[in-house]
Design a protein around this motif. Structure first.
Motif: not given
Length: 385
Positions: A58-60, A62-67, A90, A94, A98
């Motif tokens: 889930s962190c992956l 979040v970080l991928e879509n946030l980027l 996106t 994200l 979360a």
């Protein structure tokens, strides 16, 4: 739960727990569904390891879509309708990551400390985020169909206003779908109508969600099929090979979209249908892979930005430029010349934006028949589906 599978409490006590919003109501439903069987010892340790893996996934997401979201917002100067669609997809993905992270962290022993309203909110937010992501894919496919197959001459402001209105409608429908159990469509104290996988959810509600998502998948397939036929027909008419290459690229992108959707969502659909139409005894015995299957559905939110964003050269330049710029600000240098790559990406994006302005002004002075062909050119220039 006794040998016959009936609840340990009488209906009056269940109604009292529901009226008071007591967390024991959640325990009562889990006990009746059989979800408590085997929750001890080594299996609990195994669940801890799995929970760690799901948190990392889930962190992956979040970080991928946030980027991608930050790169699009900060590097892309173009504000065509495709930009808003990409931002919407996106953002929904994200929030899916979360919501799934919150769901994982509040699972396990924390589940039985939740009041019924909190349990419905925990599950409903995940349903809402997944629905928003799926609705966003449907809306993007529909907007591309309208732009390429049924083009209508309209100003940029009108187009953006319509796109933003439909994006708001996507989120409104997703919120309504996810919060229906909290609003009353549930099976509290009606144990025979309850799902075995989601013990406070009504089987009728889950069947409704499966039908909605299956309809969305079928609609996406029909829309992209129509788009591909139009692009292929234009490619066959055109004497140049670039048009045919665009048709092949579109076919590959459409196949990637559909395969990712079916692979990620298909097992969840099958599991939910088995839960709805199978017996409770069968469900308690064999339907224990929901954690992995739900994680696979959430993983679709990690695949979406790769397909929808990195198939677009403009968005890919924005992401590369953002990463290189961040590395330079931190004083880092890669094996390649990151500075040169960032400058090249930035200049390429600038050239793209500057090249769009003369075309837009040129289009404004052309006849209506030429403008009817405009969406095909504008969409193919983005090179994303």
């Amino acid at each position: 739960m006794n040998a016959t599978g009936t609840p340990t409490g009488d209906p009056e006590s269940c109604q009292l727990l529901a009226a008071g919003g007591h967390s024991r109501l959640v325990l009562l439903h889990y006990n009746h569904s059989g979800r408590l069987a085997g929750r001890a010892g080594a299996e609990e340790a195994g669940l801890g390891v799995l929970r760690g893996l799901f948190v990392a996934m889930s962190c992956l997401v979040v970080l991928e879509n946030l980027l991608v979201l930050v790169a699009i917002a900060s590097r892309m100067r173009s504000r065509r309708w495709v930009y808003y669609c990409l931002v919407n997809i996106t953002l929904s993905d994200l929030l899916t990551g979360a919501a799934y992270l919150a769901n994982v962290l509040l699972s396990g022993a924390h589940t039985f400390r939740l009041a019924p309203a909190q349990w419905f909110l925990r599950e409903g937010l995940l349903f809402m985020a997944l629905a928003a992501s799926t609705f966003s894919l449907l809306f993007t496919a529909g907007e591309r169909f309208v732009t390429m197959v049924r083009p209508v001459a309209e100003s940029g402001a009108t187009k953006r206003g319509r796109v933003c209105s439909f994006i708001g409608l996507c989120w409104l429908l997703a919120a309504l779908l996810g919060l229906l159990p909290l609003l009353g469509w549930n099976c509290v104290c009606a144990f025979q109508r309850c799902s075995s996988l989601l013990p406070l959810y009504s089987k009728d509600y889950i069947l409704f969600c499966v039908v909605v998502f299956a309809f969305i998948l079928a609609t996406i397939m029909v829309l992209y099929g129509a788009i591909f036929r139009v692009v292929r027909a234009n490619g066959q008419k055109a004497p140049s090979t670039p048009a045919r290459r665009k048709a092949r690229r579109l076919l590959k992108t459409v196949l990637m979209i559909l395969v990712a959707f079916v692979v990620c969502w298909g097992p969840l659909f099958g599991l939910l249908l088995a839960d709805i139409f199978g017996s409770n005894v069968w469900a308690q015995e064999y339907l224990r892979g929901m954690d992995w299957i739900l994680a696979l559905a959430v993983l679709n939110s990690a695949v979406n930005p790769i397909i929808y964003s990195f198939r677009s050269r403009e968005v890919c330049r924005a992401v590369v430029g953002f990463l290189c710029g961040a590395c330079l600000r931190l004083g880092l240098r890669g094996p390649g010349d990151c500075l040169a790559q960032a400058v090249e990406a930035h200049s390429a994006a600038s050239n793209t934006d500057s090249s769009l302005r003369p075309r837009d002004s040129f289009r404004g002075s052309r006849s209506h028949s030429f403008r009817m062909r405009e969406p095909l050119t504008s969409v193919s220039s983005v090179r994303s589906v």
